[in-house]
Motif scaffolding. Structure first.
Motif, mmCIF file in Angstrom:
data_model
loop_
_atom_site.group_PDB
_atom_site.id
_atom_site.type_symbol
_atom_site.label_atom_id
_atom_site.label_comp_id
_atom_site.label_asym_id
_atom_site.label_seq_id
_atom_site.Cartn_x
_atom_site.Cartn_y
_atom_site.Cartn_z
ATOM 1 N N THR A 58 35.135 21.882 -13.293
ATOM 2 C CA THR A 58 36.694 22.120 -13.350
ATOM 3 C C THR A 58 37.058 20.637 -14.035
ATOM 4 O O THR A 58 36.336 19.716 -13.991
ATOM 5 N N ALA A 65 42.870 24.810 -14.115
ATOM 6 C CA ALA A 65 42.083 23.921 -13.109
ATOM 7 C C ALA A 65 43.161 23.328 -12.267
ATOM 8 O O ALA A 65 42.695 23.245 -10.810
ATOM 9 N N THR A 135 37.202 25.958 -17.515
ATOM 10 C CA THR A 135 37.493 25.248 -16.210
ATOM 11 C C THR A 135 38.782 25.984 -15.666
ATOM 12 O O THR A 135 39.691 26.372 -16.406
ATOM 13 N N PRO A 136 38.616 26.439 -14.378
ATOM 14 C CA PRO A 136 37.549 26.436 -13.210
ATOM 15 C C PRO A 136 36.602 27.610 -13.536
ATOM 16 O O PRO A 136 36.998 28.474 -13.989
#
Lengths: 202, 158
Positions: A58, A65, A135-136
């Motif tokens: 992340t 994120a 991300t994530p």
């Protein structure tokens, strides 16, 4: 001969950046020891009692994120006591993403009250070993003898914006199955988020 | 009476004064629109206000529509920003950049579902672009330069 060596090196470099293979459920999870925001090294080996890990790649500024920060803290609070703590790794190098510097990671931990390690992956080596794409990006790991095995990869749930009360919580469901000794019904989903920043392919 | 007339004129011209609008669009809405098109080539670009490579290539899609005015081409810019960002980010972005193409905000919630509905090969990463003409479809999960976009469009239209 020298030219050939040079050519081979260039070629390897090209392949290394062009082909990111994401590890899939069933694969052995690579070990790591990376620097946390307090300067201390963190490795899965530091957790002798853990049954596994919720490993998440992340980052600081990606809206996806950010949308999941609270849910990551909740996952850690719910599952670290059950043997599955969260470990977060920032896959983005500062050179390509200023907002992902080590200092800004420290700020993030304070601001988002991360209850788990948030690790710097210098050189993106662990990021590339796992093949984190966005991300994530979640990799749920389970301890098996002395190894870690990947048992789930992908998204945390199917509702980034957190508005659907009936969302499917993939990570929670997977851990529930592990705890019951049952097969994980959905072992991989699409990882949704901002693309991991990697050097451009020339 | 005169006042009412002025009011009516004002009301009707208000949307134009505020420039480009951004409408919500589900995948089903999009498919209906594409089915109506028949001999039109649609170039649908998926982007977001937070995605730097997307923002970089948006002008190329604007340019393509402008240069191919005489052809049956319709560029649709579909943002995958969060719905909560429509007023805060997407509409201001569209007016700041004076986007002339039609701009939509994707009105879907379950990414696991809508990504497959748009294209099975899509990882979900943006920028991504879908070319559609009748039953022909081509999906490209990549960034474009203008020459690359132009040649992709020309090849698709052959």
């Amino acid at each position: 001969m020298k030219a050939l060596v040079l050519f081979t090196m260039m070629f390897c470099g090209l392949v290394a950046t062009a082909q990111i293979t994401t590890l899939e459920p069933g694969a052995t999870a690579p070990g790591f020891s990376l620097k946390n925001i307090d300067g201390k090294m963190v490795s899965p080996e530091n957790y002798p009692d853990a049954k596994g890990f919720i490993l998440v790649f992340t980052a600081n500024t990606c809206p996806y994120a950010i949308a999941y920060e609270t849910r990551l803290v909740e996952l850690d609070q719910k599952f670290s006591s059950q043997g599955y703590p969260v470990i977060a790794i920032n896959p983005n190098p500062e050179s390509l993403s200023k907002g992902d510097s080590y200092e800004k990671m420290q700020d993030k931990v304070n601001e988002a009250s991360f209850s788990f390690p948030y690790l710097l992956d210098e050189g993106q080596s662990i990021t590339n070993l796992y093949g984190a794409r966005v991300t994530p990006h979640i990799f749920l790991l389970q301890k098996e003898d002395n190894n870690l095995k990947i048992v789930y990869t992908g998204a945390i749930d199917n509702d980034t914006e957190d508005i659907n009360p009936d969302k499917i919580k993939y990570v929670e469901n997977a851990i529930a199955s592990l705890e019951k000794g049952e097969a994980i019904e959905t072992a991989s989903t699409k990882s949704i988020g901002c693309t991991v920043k990697r050097p451009a392919i020339e | 009476m005169k006042h009412i007339l002025i009011l009516v004129v004002l009301f009707v011209s208000l949307p134009a004064a505020f420039g480009q609008q951004v409408q919500l669009l589900t995948v089903d809405n999009l498919n209906e629109r594409l089915e109506q098109g028949k001999d039109t080539t649609y170039v649908i670009n998926f982007w977001a206000t937070w995605c730097a490579p997307c923002i970089k290539e948006l002008p190329y899609f604007e340019k393509l529509q402008e240069e191919k005015q005489k052809e049956k081409l319709k560029v649709l810019l579909v943002s995958v920003d969060f719905k909560s960002q429509l007023e805060k980010r997407v509409i201001p972005f569209v007016s700041r950049h004076s986007l002339k193409n039609e701009v939509f905000l994707l009105d879907e919630q379950d990414q696991q579902e809508y990504i497959d509905k748009i294209n099975k090969e899509w990882s979900g990463a943006i920028p991504a672009t879908l070319f559609v003409k009748g039953k022909n479809k081509k999906f490209l999960e990549q960034e474009f330069t203008y020459p690359k976009l132009l040649s992709e469009y020309n090849n698709f239209n052959k």
